[in-house]
Write a protein that holds these residues in place. Structure first.
Motif, PDB file in Angstrom:
ATOM      1  N   VAL A 199     -45.380   0.868  48.365  1.00 57.47           N
ATOM      2  CA  VAL A 199     -44.373  -0.183  48.592  1.00 57.47           C
ATOM      3  C   VAL A 199     -43.219   0.002  47.605  1.00 57.47           C
ATOM      4  CG1 VAL A 199     -43.901  -2.654  48.484  1.00 57.47           C
ATOM      5  CG2 VAL A 199     -46.015  -1.841  49.528  1.00 57.47           C
ATOM      6  N   GLY A 200     -42.000  -0.002  48.100  1.00 59.22           N
ATOM      7  CA  GLY A 200     -40.830   0.194  47.250  1.00 59.22           C
ATOM      8  C   GLY A 200     -40.366   1.635  47.201  1.00 59.22           C
ATOM      9  N   MET A 201     -41.190   2.562  47.684  1.00 57.72           N
ATOM     10  CA  MET A 201     -40.785   3.964  47.705  1.00 57.72           C
ATOM     11  C   MET A 201     -39.905   4.221  48.933  1.00 57.72           C
ATOM     12  SD  MET A 201     -44.254   5.905  46.399  1.00 57.72           S
ATOM     13  CE  MET A 201     -43.375   7.353  45.812  1.00 57.72           C
ATOM     14  N   VAL A 202     -39.213   5.336  48.923  1.00 56.14           N
ATOM     15  CA  VAL A 202     -38.247   5.651  49.982  1.00 56.14           C
ATOM     16  C   VAL A 202     -38.591   7.021  50.577  1.00 56.14           C
ATOM     17  CG1 VAL A 202     -35.805   6.040  50.506  1.00 56.14           C
ATOM     18  CG2 VAL A 202     -36.457   4.312  48.817  1.00 56.14           C
ATOM     19  N   THR A 203     -38.496   7.113  51.899  1.00 58.14           N
ATOM     20  CA  THR A 203     -38.809   8.383  52.560  1.00 58.14           C
ATOM     21  C   THR A 203     -37.718   9.414  52.273  1.00 58.14           C
ATOM     22  OG1 THR A 203     -37.730   7.596  54.592  1.00 58.14           O
ATOM     23  CG2 THR A 203     -40.107   7.284  54.411  1.00 58.14           C
ATOM     24  N   ALA A 204     -38.136  10.572  51.795  1.00 54.95           N
ATOM     25  CA  ALA A 204     -37.181  11.650  51.510  1.00 54.95           C
ATOM     26  C   ALA A 204     -36.855  12.434  52.768  1.00 54.95           C
ATOM     27  CB  ALA A 204     -37.753  12.592  50.452  1.00 54.95           C
ATOM     28  N   GLU A 205     -37.788  12.421  53.724  1.00 53.51           N
ATOM     29  CA  GLU A 205     -37.601  13.107  54.997  1.00 53.51           C
ATOM     30  C   GLU A 205     -38.113  12.215  56.113  1.00 53.51           C
ATOM     31  OE1 GLU A 205     -39.319  17.033  55.048  1.00 53.51           O
ATOM     32  OE2 GLU A 205     -39.117  17.208  52.856  1.00 53.51           O
ATOM     33  N   GLU A 206     -37.741  12.549  57.341  1.00 53.02           N
ATOM     34  CA  GLU A 206     -38.223  11.795  58.489  1.00 53.02           C
ATOM     35  C   GLU A 206     -39.727  11.983  58.643  1.00 53.02           C
ATOM     36  OE1 GLU A 206     -37.214  11.289  63.272  1.00 53.02           O
ATOM     37  OE2 GLU A 206     -36.300  12.883  62.086  1.00 53.02           O
ATOM     38  N   LEU A 207     -40.441  10.885  58.959  1.00 49.13           N
ATOM     39  CA  LEU A 207     -41.871  10.939  59.207  1.00 49.13           C
ATOM     40  C   LEU A 207     -42.108  10.850  60.710  1.00 49.13           C
ATOM     41  CD1 LEU A 207     -43.185   8.523  56.407  1.00 49.13           C
ATOM     42  CD2 LEU A 207     -42.876  11.000  56.297  1.00 49.13           C
ATOM     43  N   TYR A 208     -43.004  11.682  61.216  1.00 48.69           N
ATOM     44  CA  TYR A 208     -43.270  11.723  62.645  1.00 48.69           C
ATOM     45  C   TYR A 208     -44.612  11.072  62.960  1.00 48.69           C
ATOM     46  CZ  TYR A 208     -39.402  15.007  62.608  1.00 48.69           C
ATOM     47  OH  TYR A 208     -38.164  15.574  62.440  1.00 48.69           O
ATOM     48  N   PRO A 209     -44.792  10.563  64.189  1.00 49.03           N
ATOM     49  CA  PRO A 209     -46.067   9.934  64.565  1.00 49.03           C
ATOM     50  C   PRO A 209     -47.252  10.860  64.312  1.00 49.03           C
ATOM     51  CG  PRO A 209     -44.408   9.507  66.241  1.00 49.03           C
ATOM     52  CD  PRO A 209     -43.794  10.492  65.274  1.00 49.03           C
ATOM     53  N   ASP A 210     -48.309  10.308  63.721  1.00 49.42           N
ATOM     54  CA  ASP A 210     -49.559  11.010  63.388  1.00 49.42           C
ATOM     55  C   ASP A 210     -49.405  11.998  62.228  1.00 49.42           C
ATOM     56  OD1 ASP A 210     -51.027   9.683  65.397  1.00 49.42           O
ATOM     57  OD2 ASP A 210     -50.323  11.101  66.901  1.00 49.42           O
ATOM     58  N   GLU A 211     -48.266  11.989  61.562  1.00 51.45           N
ATOM     59  CA  GLU A 211     -48.100  12.832  60.367  1.00 51.45           C
ATOM     60  C   GLU A 211     -48.783  12.162  59.182  1.00 51.45           C
ATOM     61  OE1 GLU A 211     -44.572  14.611  57.456  1.00 51.45           O
ATOM     62  OE2 GLU A 211     -44.052  13.621  59.340  1.00 51.45           O
ATOM     63  N   ILE A 212     -49.612  12.917  58.479  1.00 49.12           N
ATOM     64  CA  ILE A 212     -50.320  12.363  57.321  1.00 49.12           C
ATOM     65  C   ILE A 212     -49.314  12.001  56.232  1.00 49.12           C
ATOM     66  CG2 ILE A 212     -51.949  12.880  55.462  1.00 49.12           C
ATOM     67  CD1 ILE A 212     -53.539  14.565  57.386  1.00 49.12           C
ATOM     68  N   LEU A 213     -49.441  10.790  55.708  1.00 47.44           N
ATOM     69  CA  LEU A 213     -48.535  10.343  54.642  1.00 47.44           C
ATOM     70  C   LEU A 213     -48.792  11.157  53.385  1.00 47.44           C
ATOM     71  CD1 LEU A 213     -48.419   6.449  54.845  1.00 47.44           C
ATOM     72  CD2 LEU A 213     -46.605   8.064  55.334  1.00 47.44           C
ATOM     73  N   ASN A 214     -47.721  11.696  52.838  1.00 48.19           N
ATOM     74  CA  ASN A 214     -47.810  12.550  51.661  1.00 48.19           C
ATOM     75  C   ASN A 214     -46.763  12.094  50.654  1.00 48.19           C
ATOM     76  OD1 ASN A 214     -47.534  14.852  49.854  1.00 48.19           O
ATOM     77  ND2 ASN A 214     -48.755  15.977  51.356  1.00 48.19           N
ATOM     78  N   THR A 215     -47.196  11.848  49.434  1.00 48.21           N
ATOM     79  CA  THR A 215     -46.274  11.355  48.410  1.00 48.21           C
ATOM     80  C   THR A 215     -45.173  12.357  48.082  1.00 48.21           C
ATOM     81  OG1 THR A 215     -47.806  12.109  46.681  1.00 48.21           O
ATOM     82  CG2 THR A 215     -47.952   9.796  47.346  1.00 48.21           C
ATOM     83  N   ASN A 216     -45.366  13.612  48.475  1.00 50.24           N
ATOM     84  CA  ASN A 216     -44.320  14.610  48.257  1.00 50.24           C
ATOM     85  C   ASN A 216     -43.092  14.339  49.116  1.00 50.24           C
ATOM     86  OD1 ASN A 216     -45.896  16.039  46.406  1.00 50.24           O
ATOM     87  ND2 ASN A 216     -46.836  17.290  47.995  1.00 50.24           N
ATOM     88  N   LYS A 217     -43.259  13.514  50.156  1.00 48.51           N
ATOM     89  CA  LYS A 217     -42.148  13.180  51.038  1.00 48.51           C
ATOM     90  C   LYS A 217     -41.637  11.767  50.783  1.00 48.51           C
ATOM     91  CE  LYS A 217     -41.923  14.815  55.167  1.00 48.51           C
ATOM     92  NZ  LYS A 217     -42.136  15.155  56.612  1.00 48.51           N
ATOM     93  N   LEU A 218     -42.081  11.193  49.648  1.00 48.68           N
ATOM     94  CA  LEU A 218     -41.634   9.860  49.257  1.00 48.68           C
ATOM     95  C   LEU A 218     -41.012   9.923  47.871  1.00 48.68           C
ATOM     96  CD1 LEU A 218     -44.784   7.830  50.383  1.00 48.68           C
ATOM     97  CD2 LEU A 218     -42.602   7.983  51.598  1.00 48.68           C
ATOM     98  N   LEU A 219     -40.013   9.089  47.641  1.00 47.66           N
ATOM     99  CA  LEU A 219     -39.319   9.080  46.352  1.00 47.66           C
ATOM    100  C   LEU A 219     -39.404   7.697  45.725  1.00 47.66           C
ATOM    101  CD1 LEU A 219     -36.072  10.958  47.469  1.00 47.66           C
ATOM    102  CD2 LEU A 219     -37.901  11.916  46.069  1.00 47.66           C
ATOM    103  N   ASP A 220     -39.470   7.671  44.385  1.00 48.74           N
ATOM    104  CA  ASP A 220     -39.417   6.393  43.677  1.00 48.74           C
ATOM    105  C   ASP A 220     -38.037   5.777  43.847  1.00 48.74           C
ATOM    106  OD1 ASP A 220     -42.023   6.496  42.678  1.00 48.74           O
ATOM    107  OD2 ASP A 220     -41.407   7.742  40.979  1.00 48.74           O
ATOM    108  N   SER A 221     -37.982   4.451  43.801  1.00 51.09           N
ATOM    109  CA  SER A 221     -36.724   3.746  44.042  1.00 51.09           C
ATOM    110  C   SER A 221     -35.664   4.047  42.994  1.00 51.09           C
ATOM    111  CB  SER A 221     -36.971   2.232  44.087  1.00 51.09           C
ATOM    112  OG  SER A 221     -37.563   1.786  42.872  1.00 51.09           O
ATOM    113  N   ASP A 222     -36.085   4.534  41.815  1.00 50.11           N
ATOM    114  CA  ASP A 222     -35.104   4.841  40.767  1.00 50.11           C
ATOM    115  C   ASP A 222     -34.695   6.315  40.764  1.00 50.11           C
ATOM    116  OD1 ASP A 222     -37.513   5.858  39.935  1.00 50.11           O
ATOM    117  OD2 ASP A 222     -37.389   5.078  37.889  1.00 50.11           O
ATOM    118  N   SER A 223     -35.153   7.066  41.753  1.00 45.57           N
ATOM    119  CA  SER A 223     -34.805   8.485  41.824  1.00 45.57           C
ATOM    120  C   SER A 223     -33.338   8.668  42.190  1.00 45.57           C
ATOM    121  CB  SER A 223     -35.684   9.192  42.860  1.00 45.57           C
ATOM    122  OG  SER A 223     -35.236  10.513  43.083  1.00 45.57           O
TER     123      SER A 223
END
Length: 225
Positions: free
Chosen positions: A85-109
């Protein structure tokens, strides 16, 4: 003799059936017990989207559980939605794609869209700031500056005033080029623009200052407490 063979065949079939049922039960237990739960996207989620509490709520429709073989889940796979919660997607996520923190950014990034960093009622304004009026290239993100304006009064006299105090710098253009140049020992490049967070009224006044007056920036010390 035939009767003996028949009995042997029956017992053999019973043994095979018992073995099959035992193996089936083991497989069922392994399926239920030897798995880990991770999360996948339940629908397409655009890049630069902030993950909110509403999105991770049960039955919200954005994410769903997915079972993986126990021990195969990596540390970057999301197993607890509340932690993103509060993180931002760095790339588009597609249906059934496993959530990976490598594709999420902290809000202060610095990599996320600037709009996510703006406080309610504030806007971002960028203005020109070369070395002469911008403290010789020493302003960094997170610094605060005062804006000194030179103007003429009604009698034509030059008047100096502090138009703004403590404007926080949100972005610095050419920051990466400056860092590389400094690390290599070469000259520091002048930044072209500085971006600050202000109200809309302040943005209009800054535009007027930038267009009609001469101004200089004063760099304030960082809070060391």
């Amino acid at each position: 003799m035939k009767k003996v063979y028949l009995i042997a065949v029956v017992f053999a079939l019973l043994a095979m059936f018992a073995t099959f049922m035992f193996a089936k039960q083991l497989d069922k237990k392994a399926t239920v017990k030897d798995t880990d739960i991770v999360y996948v996207a339940a629908q397409e989620i655009a890049d630069n989207t902030e993950i909110t509490e509403d999105m991770v709520a049960e039955d919200a429709g954005y994410f769903k559980q997915y079972s993986v073989i126990k021990g195969t889940a990596t540390e970057s796979m999301v197993t607890d939605l509340t932690k993103i919660v509060g993180m931002v997607t760095a790339e588009e996520l597609y249906p059934d794609e496993i959530l990976n923190t490598n594709k999420l950014l902290d809000s202060d990034s610095d990599q996320i869209g600037l709009s996510h960093k703006l406080h309610k009622g504030k806007v971002a304004y960028s203005f020109s700031a070369g070395s002469v009026n911008g403290v010789d290239g020493y302003i960094s993100v997170g610094d605060t500056v005062d804006v000194i304006v030179y103007e003429k009064d009604a009698k034509g006299n030059t008047v100096t005033r502090v138009a703004y105090k403590d404007l926080e710098i949100m972005r610095v253009s050419n920051a990466s080029a400056d860092a590389s140049a400094s690390a290599s020992g070469s000259k520091i490049y002048d930044y072209g623009t500085l971006t600050v967070e202000v109200t809309e009224a302040q943005a209009l006044q800054l535009y007027e200052i930038e267009s009609d007056y001469t101004f200089k920036l004063v760099l304030n010390p960082r809070d060391k407490d």
